[in-house]
Write a protein that holds these residues in place. Sequence first.
Motif, PDB file in Angstrom:
ATOM      1  N   TYR B 498     -16.424  64.584 -18.821  1.00 16.32           N
ATOM      2  CA  TYR B 498     -15.608  64.726 -17.611  1.00 16.32           C
ATOM      3  C   TYR B 498     -15.837  63.547 -16.676  1.00 16.32           C
ATOM      4  O   TYR B 498     -14.894  62.996 -16.100  1.00 16.32           O
ATOM      5  N   LYS B 501     -13.954  60.499 -17.983  1.00 19.04           N
ATOM      6  CA  LYS B 501     -12.505  60.588 -17.758  1.00 19.04           C
ATOM      7  C   LYS B 501     -12.183  60.477 -16.269  1.00 19.04           C
ATOM      8  O   LYS B 501     -11.170  59.895 -15.878  1.00 19.04           O
ATOM      9  N   GLN B 504     -12.254  56.826 -15.219  1.00 13.12           N
ATOM     10  CA  GLN B 504     -11.056  56.119 -15.699  1.00 13.12           C
ATOM     11  C   GLN B 504      -9.830  56.491 -14.873  1.00 13.12           C
ATOM     12  O   GLN B 504      -9.027  55.633 -14.523  1.00 13.12           O
ATOM     13  N   SER B 515      -3.239  61.452 -19.571  1.00 17.63           N
ATOM     14  CA  SER B 515      -4.634  61.247 -19.178  1.00 17.63           C
ATOM     15  C   SER B 515      -5.019  62.199 -18.040  1.00 17.63           C
ATOM     16  O   SER B 515      -6.145  62.694 -17.986  1.00 17.63           O
ATOM     17  N   GLU B 518      -5.692  65.533 -19.630  1.00 18.57           N
ATOM     18  CA  GLU B 518      -7.001  65.541 -20.298  1.00 18.57           C
ATOM     19  C   GLU B 518      -8.110  65.747 -19.277  1.00 18.57           C
ATOM     20  O   GLU B 518      -9.044  66.522 -19.507  1.00 18.57           O
ATOM     21  N   LEU B 519      -8.018  65.041 -18.184  1.00 15.69           N
ATOM     22  CA  LEU B 519      -9.028  65.193 -17.135  1.00 15.69           C
ATOM     23  C   LEU B 519      -9.024  66.617 -16.599  1.00 15.69           C
ATOM     24  O   LEU B 519     -10.086  67.232 -16.438  1.00 15.69           O
ATOM     25  N   THR B 522     -10.449  69.051 -19.155  1.00 15.03           N
ATOM     26  CA  THR B 522     -11.905  68.903 -19.284  1.00 15.03           C
ATOM     27  C   THR B 522     -12.606  69.524 -18.082  1.00 15.03           C
ATOM     28  O   THR B 522     -13.612  70.217 -18.234  1.00 15.03           O
TER      29      THR B 522
END
Lengths: 184, 1023
Positions: B498, B501, B504, B515, B518-519, B522
Amino acid sequence: MVTGKHGAVKRRPAGIFGLALALLLALGLSACGSASEEEQACQDFLEAYVQGDSREVSRLLGLPEESAQLGTLQSALAQRAEWELKEPEASGETARVPAVITNVDVEAVLEGLPEDIASVEEAREALQAAFEDKDAPMREFPVELELQKGEDGWQLVMTPELSDALLGGYPSRMNRLLEGGEGA
Amino acid sequence: MRKRGFSFRKQLAVLLAAVTACACAFPALALAQGGSLPVGTSGATGMSGAARMRGAAGIQNAAEGGLGLGGLLAGEDGWQLGELSVYTGENGAQEVRAVLDQEERILAEPEAIAALAGASLTVEGNQYHFQRSHYVVSVDVKTGAVQMGLLPVNWRLYGEQSFQVEGIRTLTVPKEKPESQGELSEAAGGAEETEDVLFLPLEPMLYLLHVQWFCHLGRVYCFAPAETLWDLTAEYAELFDQKPTYGEIFCTQDGSFNSKGYYFGALALADDIDWTVCVEYLYDLNRVEDALLTLAIPCENLNGALQTKAEQAVSPYIGDLIEMGEEFGTVSGGMVSTLDFLSTRFTAWSDYKMPDYLGPATDVFSTAVGVVGALQTSYRCLDWTEGYVSQLEMLAELDHPQYEDACKLIREAAGGLVKEYGDPEGNRVKEVFQSLALSAMDVVAGKAPAGIALSALKASVALAKANSPKIASLLEAGDSVSIAKRLCDVSVPLRMVYSQKLVQAVRGENLSLGSLRELSDTGKLVATVHAHSLDALYSAAFSLAQSEDPSVTEEEALAREGSEYSMQAIGDKLVGSQAFALRFQEAEQYLPSLVLEEDFANLYSEESGACRQKIPPEYVIPAQVENNGGNVVGYQGNLYYWRYSAESMYPTALFANFYAVDGTVNSLICRHEDGSEEVLLTAAGNGPIFITGNRLYLQNGTELFSVALDGSGRVDHGAFEVWAADGETGMLWGTSYQLGGGVYRLSSADHSVTQLASQGDTFLGTWEGIYYFASSSYEETGSVTLWAASADGSQIQALDTVAGPPDALYLGIQELARLGDTLYYSYGYYAGTGGFFQDGGIRAVGVDGSQPRDCVPYGQLRAEEFVVEDSDGQTLLYYIGDEGRMGSYIGYWDDYPYSGCTVKNLDTGTVQASAASFSRPGSFVCMGGGIYRMPENSHVYEELLSPEEAAAFGFVDNPQGTEETLALISQLDVVGEQVIFTVDESRREQGDDMGWRPSYRREKSTVYQKTAGSSEWTELYSY
């Protein structure tokens, strides 16, 4: 084979005889072979760990700079650690270095804590004293130190076995206790 | 004792050090050099014809204004001030001041934008900071440069892009009046009339603030989330602090330690060790699998004694569409459109459409509200249920170089479970969802949004157990502490992933919806794993309490005084972890709106979760004067009128038409929207009020004077009869007896008077910026000419001239109407003591003066009133022909309806009798005791006061002069949605009769205000 205790270097003999002896020793040592890069990395890590050098520990573990913060008890345990490294087995970008790490037997120390301890603070003080006691029970932990080749050279991988050895068997003991419900 | 999780926090802070380097100056920006922004000058407002005032000279003066009324507050460089109707859940429907720039871009004030976004606003020099939760949008209003970031962590977001907003302007606009403190207060004299106000481009700012909006029937419905994923990332430290600790795990095993010394020693070591250096020890695959199985069923302990605390923890973060559903349902096409707009536009959870079987409902409001809530519950429930498999899939791909062995073990365990539970009866889940959508309507009844969110969690427990009976039975037999420990271990590499991510995403590296998702996934998994671990610990802690006292209840066990590792402490962390999981779930809906592009290429979007519709320019309603030239005039939410006293009117009058006494000192009142009033000035004056150029134009008999909107700065203009006020030019049109007649313009800017035409004695109205007036002449016979003039007076054209027969002494144009590109006018003359219409006709002419023609030849018209309307493509003309009646301006009421008339089809020439009633457009009439008004180009009356509403007054349609007492309406003005009318109560005064004309003595006049469509009115005052 490299041994170390608290990262101390052996003293060199003094005088001409000392020089000759030193030269003999050096030749003798070189005849045995100088430490490989893998061994040196393990040596550097373990010395940094016992000395509480958070910067070096973090670097060699590939952690962000100085992120390692050893607690008081963990530092006290670290300073009792001794080790013996054996021949590494390298394969490309990874390597394994068999070792035996001798450290305080934490389980034995916990079992030996006084019955009348009634708080975490009291326990911390008692543990600190026990870890610093030269007569503290010790135990050997056979481990395989794992390394990975990074941009700056070899880095250690913190495995459960290495972790258990550095912490005197504490993690494995607690896991068995929690999993099996065993009494201490 | 050192806090757990410290190392992770510091580690993440170090990882983000590069991000904060730029953010050291956040939110300050170096100011660029630039010129001053263009400043528009305020224009004038309102243009309309003069209202008919009873008793005023020149009764043939123009009817009330026709089409194209209202002026603009405009600047020389293409901006127009107006109002925009908006709706937010928090503030409901309201009008906000807005500017339409260059006929395209909509601007609004920073405060208004902040309110629409649910944000606070702080100003530091040229930096305007809009902050909602942790998210901040900072605008340099001098350069237009924008930065987005998070506080207090001081991270800059979208750092790889450079945002700039165009169109920031500082404009000089009329000052908004503060609300009066008391009922009547003296206005401060000499106050500034205008102010410089900053306006920002509305849509780009809302876009940057992640607001969604759609447009419907002239209103912009805005939805700002309570928080987004960005806000959650800023609380990463709090998220990590919720992880269970070994101390908490050990404390539930108190009985497992043979001695207290061992127990406390184990606790001391657990807290002391830096677990980012050393790693926890994972046991074996089977144990990890058991732990991961628990994720299938939501935490049950939140449905017991912790439920209230859990609701409180999540309530600030759960958005509420139900209120908007209720509001929108009142104007939308019903339940279907309500749900379509809300549930599938602002939420991006599910692609499920509203189930067909719900069908149309008889009660739109409650059902729409109920079903919106039910669908939200269902969406959440489905998300929890289906989310288990996606969580396993994430764990099956977990990887972090620092935790290679642990991740490998987790991947194997999760991967095995995916194979076994990967498609746990997908169709059945959908069926359950559909039935849940119906039953959830009961679930949501009376619940706040947070309660609804937790209800979904509770409902999904049963759903998950039903879907996975094997898992349910395994959990029954499981070892809570072991599960808690395993999940605690699993969370370690999860937090690292986590963190990676998060770094990023904050840096903006390859930022995309994928993205962000995904973050979000997570983070939700981290919180979920924490929560399940703590849930197991809580159960273990309760079991421990029960082992000591089998009769203890959950509440009693919670209430026990505890150490740091008490059941209460574990319960608090469980609530905190689950709250984070719910917050991640809630924020998931709005992920699409977080994808911002520096060129604003995706500003307009129909994507669910990023609904942003282009606001039509016409939604900005120009600020205009309402009922300009009436007895009551509206402007910027205020009403302006003369307040009279007993001395203001002559005590007796024929036909109860009580005239104002010129020279009487009266009070000029400004009444605010909240009902408070202030006296602007006391002076001799009465009758119609005009507003233009931010000045009030008032009359005292034939003399005209003006004052500023606060009553100060009086200027006397001499004898000037105002016909109309032109908002765009700030001019008044009229005639000046002092200067010898003709058409003149009076400037509100410098008070100069300019003659536009030497002829012109009757004003007829304005349509689409063209002024129409008439001039009469006599050379061998009477004739009258219809004129048209452009707003700036530069073009004046005679459109048509009609002459009467040799015996016509005077001809005047009585009424003018426009339908399409054709003007229609009645002409003729009045004579006799009864003020009867003697003779005349109706003509038509194109707006360009083309094709002048007779519609009703001279001699066939018996009254000035007529109505021309379009009926299914045919032009119909209603007029009073040879039905045996004659029009007259003398009578009790403002006007009287004609029952029965002649109607002529101007396309076919057909003429026939009609039973239709009509009267002069714009005047009010009494029919059946009720009060009505006829609009332009239609013979269908609008109801102003129904007979039932007016029954208390006892209006009489056609008084005969024998009534001992009378109640009449002497003045009636419609200002927007407000109807203000004066009821005169009078008593027969035979001694003052003039021949056949009856006289009355005024006893009392009361002024009332009512809202159109309402049956209630307010008494303003009486005299």
